[in-house]
Each structure stands twice: as C-alpha cells, then as structure tokens.
Design a protein around this motif. Structure first.
Motif, PDB file in Angstrom:
ATOM      1  N   UNK A  63       0.862  -0.790  -6.154  1.00  0.00           N
ATOM      2  CA  UNK A  63       2.010  -0.348  -5.348  1.00  0.00           C
ATOM      3  C   UNK A  63       3.247  -0.207  -6.228  1.00  0.00           C
ATOM      4  N   UNK A  64       3.462  -1.160  -7.108  1.00  0.00           N
ATOM      5  CA  UNK A  64       4.605  -1.101  -8.017  1.00  0.00           C
ATOM      6  C   UNK A  64       4.525   0.122  -8.935  1.00  0.00           C
ATOM      7  N   UNK A  65       3.299   0.482  -9.289  1.00  0.00           N
ATOM      8  CA  UNK A  65       3.099   1.610 -10.215  1.00  0.00           C
ATOM      9  C   UNK A  65       2.947   2.953  -9.499  1.00  0.00           C
ATOM     10  N   UNK A  66       3.192   2.993  -8.184  1.00  0.00           N
ATOM     11  CA  UNK A  66       3.137   4.235  -7.393  1.00  0.00           C
ATOM     12  C   UNK A  66       1.731   4.810  -7.259  1.00  0.00           C
ATOM     13  N   UNK A  67       0.706   3.991  -7.504  1.00  0.00           N
ATOM     14  CA  UNK A  67      -0.676   4.479  -7.392  1.00  0.00           C
ATOM     15  C   UNK A  67      -1.140   4.532  -5.939  1.00  0.00           C
ATOM     16  N   UNK A  68      -0.492   3.773  -5.055  1.00  0.00           N
ATOM     17  CA  UNK A  68      -0.840   3.770  -3.627  1.00  0.00           C
ATOM     18  C   UNK A  68       0.441   3.901  -2.808  1.00  0.00           C
ATOM     19  N   UNK A  69       0.274   4.294  -1.534  1.00  0.00           N
ATOM     20  CA  UNK A  69       1.420   4.503  -0.642  1.00  0.00           C
ATOM     21  C   UNK A  69       1.712   3.283   0.226  1.00  0.00           C
ATOM     22  N   UNK A  70       0.702   2.447   0.415  1.00  0.00           N
ATOM     23  CA  UNK A  70       0.840   1.263   1.258  1.00  0.00           C
ATOM     24  C   UNK A  70      -0.274   0.307   0.937  1.00  0.00           C
ATOM     25  N   UNK A  71      -0.297  -0.821   1.641  1.00  0.00           N
ATOM     26  CA  UNK A  71      -1.299  -1.841   1.309  1.00  0.00           C
ATOM     27  C   UNK A  71      -1.370  -2.878   2.409  1.00  0.00           C
ATOM     28  N   UNK A  72      -2.477  -3.641   2.381  1.00  0.00           N
ATOM     29  CA  UNK A  72      -2.557  -4.873   3.156  1.00  0.00           C
ATOM     30  C   UNK A  72      -1.933  -5.942   2.273  1.00  0.00           C
ATOM     31  N   UNK A  73      -0.946  -6.653   2.799  1.00  0.00           N
ATOM     32  CA  UNK A  73      -0.129  -7.551   2.000  1.00  0.00           C
ATOM     33  C   UNK A  73       0.264  -8.756   2.843  1.00  0.00           C
ATOM     34  N   UNK A  74       0.447  -9.906   2.216  1.00  0.00           N
ATOM     35  CA  UNK A  74       0.906 -11.083   2.950  1.00  0.00           C
ATOM     36  C   UNK A  74       2.427 -11.045   3.058  1.00  0.00           C
TER      37      UNK A  74
ATOM     38  N   UNK B 174       8.030   6.967   3.774  1.00  0.00           N
ATOM     39  CA  UNK B 174       6.846   7.556   4.397  1.00  0.00           C
ATOM     40  C   UNK B 174       6.813   7.385   5.910  1.00  0.00           C
ATOM     41  N   UNK B 175       7.650   6.512   6.449  1.00  0.00           N
ATOM     42  CA  UNK B 175       7.689   6.317   7.900  1.00  0.00           C
ATOM     43  C   UNK B 175       7.983   7.632   8.606  1.00  0.00           C
ATOM     44  N   UNK B 176       8.830   8.469   8.005  1.00  0.00           N
ATOM     45  CA  UNK B 176       9.162   9.772   8.592  1.00  0.00           C
ATOM     46  C   UNK B 176       8.403  10.906   7.908  1.00  0.00           C
ATOM     47  N   UNK B 177       8.302  10.835   6.578  1.00  0.00           N
ATOM     48  CA  UNK B 177       7.644  11.916   5.849  1.00  0.00           C
ATOM     49  C   UNK B 177       6.155  12.028   6.168  1.00  0.00           C
ATOM     50  N   UNK B 178       5.514  10.894   6.455  1.00  0.00           N
ATOM     51  CA  UNK B 178       4.076  10.901   6.731  1.00  0.00           C
ATOM     52  C   UNK B 178       3.770  10.242   8.079  1.00  0.00           C
ATOM     53  N   UNK B 179       4.623  10.486   9.056  1.00  0.00           N
ATOM     54  CA  UNK B 179       4.490   9.845  10.367  1.00  0.00           C
ATOM     55  C   UNK B 179       3.106  10.038  11.009  1.00  0.00           C
TER      56      UNK B 179
END
Length: 328
Positions: free
Chosen positions: A78-89, A221-226
């Motif tokens: 995520x830090x390296x911009x390889x993914x757009x989101x994640x399952x995270x604590x 991405x909340x709006x760009x990829x709604x």
C-alpha cells in the motif's frame, strides 16, 4: 501504367493514414479502468472475500484480490502504491494515517475475540513465564500491539522479553524448531503451534473490541472508483450471508485455500465476530460511531506504548458513505 515504385508509395501513404485514423479513434475511446486492487494476507478474516469471488459475487472487472504472505507485506504494498486498498487492522490504519497515507475505512471485517494470541512452549502457563525468553513478532504494528497489551496486563515491561522479528508465515517453523519460545500469532498459524505442543498464554478475549480488522482504500478512490467500492461491499455481504445460511459449505470452500478442514475453520471463526451490514453502519457512521469511541481508546494506548508516532483524527478515517448507499 503506374510505376511499381509509385504504387508502393501510395500503399504506404494509405497505410499511414489508416494508422493515424486508428490512433485518433483510440485516443477518443475511454480506456476501461482496471479492477480495484485489494491486498490481503493469509488470515481467516479475509476469506469471505475469496468466497465472494468463488461464488461469482465479486466481479474481477471491479475488484481484484491480491494475496501477500503477511500483513507487513500488505502494508508495504500500500505504501508503495502497488494496491488501492487492503484488509488492515485498526492500529495499522492509525499508523498509515500518521505517516500521511490518507486511508479510509469502508468496512468492518471482524472484531477479534480470541483469534489473536500469544502462544508459548509446553509447560508455560502465563506471560510471566516468558521473562527473559524470545518472542516472535511480525514486523507490522498489530503484533507489537498485542504483545505490549499482553505484557502490560501481566504487570511486565517490554524489556522483560526478547523480541524476534519474524513474518507470520515463518513463525510456526521457528517455533517447532525451538528458535523462539513464543509467538504473537493468529489462525491458521495459531493452530499449527498448538498442535506442536504450544500453550495459549494470552488472547484477544482479554482486550475486547481492541483488535478490529477493516477494509480500507485510498481517500481519493471513494469518489473516483465509487462503483468498484460498492461492488466490493456487495460481494462481501453476499459471502457473509452465504456463510450464515450454509456455514458448513462456506467453511469447506474457505478452508481449501487455507489447507484446513471445514470443522477446524468453523472452530477458528469462533474467535471472530463478523458485523452485519447494520452493525457496520453503527460502527462506522452516525453522530457517534462506535468504532470512533473504541478507536480513541486504542490510539491513546498506542501513543503511551510508543507504537504510534503522532495522534490521528480517528473520525476522519471512517468512511460510512459507500456503505450507507447500499440497500439494507
């Protein structure tokens, strides 16, 4: 009669004009956006996403699941911009926010109630038996948080144990080979260590509501990829409904990926509480989101334990909007 060289020149001119026309048309055609890339690690709480994909409830045109061996690698991606989101604590969400990465939680995946644990060697009965011993901890914030809470509630200090940084998937082998005396772990690795003779010294039942797993995406991405975010939420709840209606079949399907049987998978799920859609909305939204209240307590604990470098605006990290737009 045309000279062969003149014919060749005319053919090249026509071909060039055709290519230019195609290029112009291509420039006018809107390219389809790739699916929202969601990072996961090997963890029972992530499995309903893969169940949704198997059931055809998660359109790959909208959502692509990317699995990593450990939570720390998900954070790195995520830090390296390889993914757009994640399952995270929740504690990891705070860490990303403090570092300026602007994540937003759109879904509460689960609340741990026994699924996260400190496993020690046979013969050990409490955390105090770990004084001076080695404890395997994953590189991300969650393992350090669980260990700090286990030590504090046992009247111990961080310096009372020797921390060995190991990724979650590396811990069972190190434990079985005697390289570490204990590990901060979760299923499916927790069960492997128990089978190797380990004993539970501490688990998340002692810190109810403190370990929460979420799906978070980048704020923009909340709006760009709604539509993609909505597809992700719809797929998740479809899988959770399937799990509630046919737990045995759902556990069988999900257990295959984790190389475990249905009964064992269902037993592991008892250490988690998976909120319903209505519970999710109450935790993320409203005038007093439940997750904001517990989140402030967690943030203060992390600051005291020096696991968070700066305070964060907890409420601003919660994004109930996409969920509130779904039909109940």
């Amino acid at each position: 009669m045309d000279h062969p060289l003149d014919l060749a020149r005319r053919r090249w001119a026509l071909a060039g004009a055709g290519l230019m026309t195609l290029a112009a048309l291509g420039g006018c055609t809107r390219q389809a956006q790739p699916g929202l890339r969601i990072g996961t690690n090997v963890w029972i709480g992530c499995e309903p996403l893969y169940l949704a994909r198997e059931l055809g409830k998660l359109d790959p045109a909208h959502v692509q699941l990317v699995e990593y061996p450990s939570a720390s690698e998900v954070l790195r991606a995520f830090r390296n911009q390889a993914i757009d989101g994640m399952v995270i604590s929740l504690d990891e969400l705070f860490g990303l926010a403090a570092d300026g990465f602007d994540p937003r939680a759109v879904l509460v995946v689960d609340v741990s109630h026994g699924a996260d644990a400190v496993i020690g060697r046979a013969g050990m009965k409490s955390m105090r038996d770990l004084a001076g011993k080695s404890v395997a901890v994953e590189g991300g914030a969650l393992g350090a948080y669980v260990l700090s809470r286990a030590l504090a509630l046992s009247g111990m200090q961080p310096g009372d144990v020797r921390v060995v940084h190991l990724e979650s998937n590396e811990q069972p082998a190190a434990f079985e080979q005697g390289q570490v005396d204990a590990a901060v772990t979760f299923d499916p690795y927790r069960v492997q260590m128990l089978r190797a003779g380990g004993h539970t010294l501490f688990d998340s039942t002692h810190i109810p509501g403190e370990i929460v797993d979420l799906v978070a995406v980048r704020k923009n991405l909340l709006h760009e990829r709604a539509p993609a975010v909505a597809a992700l939420l719809i797929g998740w709840f479809a899988a959770v409904d399937f799990l509630r209606n046919d737990p045995k079949d759902a556990a069988r399907r999900m257990g295959i990926r984790l190389q475990t049987g249905a009964d064992q998978f269902l037993q592991a799920l008892q250490g988690l509480r998976i909120p319903t859609q209505a519970e999710n909305l109450a935790m993320l939204g409203g005038s007093a989101p439940a997750l904001a209240q517990s989140g402030h307590r967690l943030m203060n604990l992390m600051l005291e334990a020096k696991l968070l470098r700066a305070p964060v605006d907890v409420e601003s990290l919660l994004a109930p909007g996409p969920l509130s737009k779904l039909s109940p």
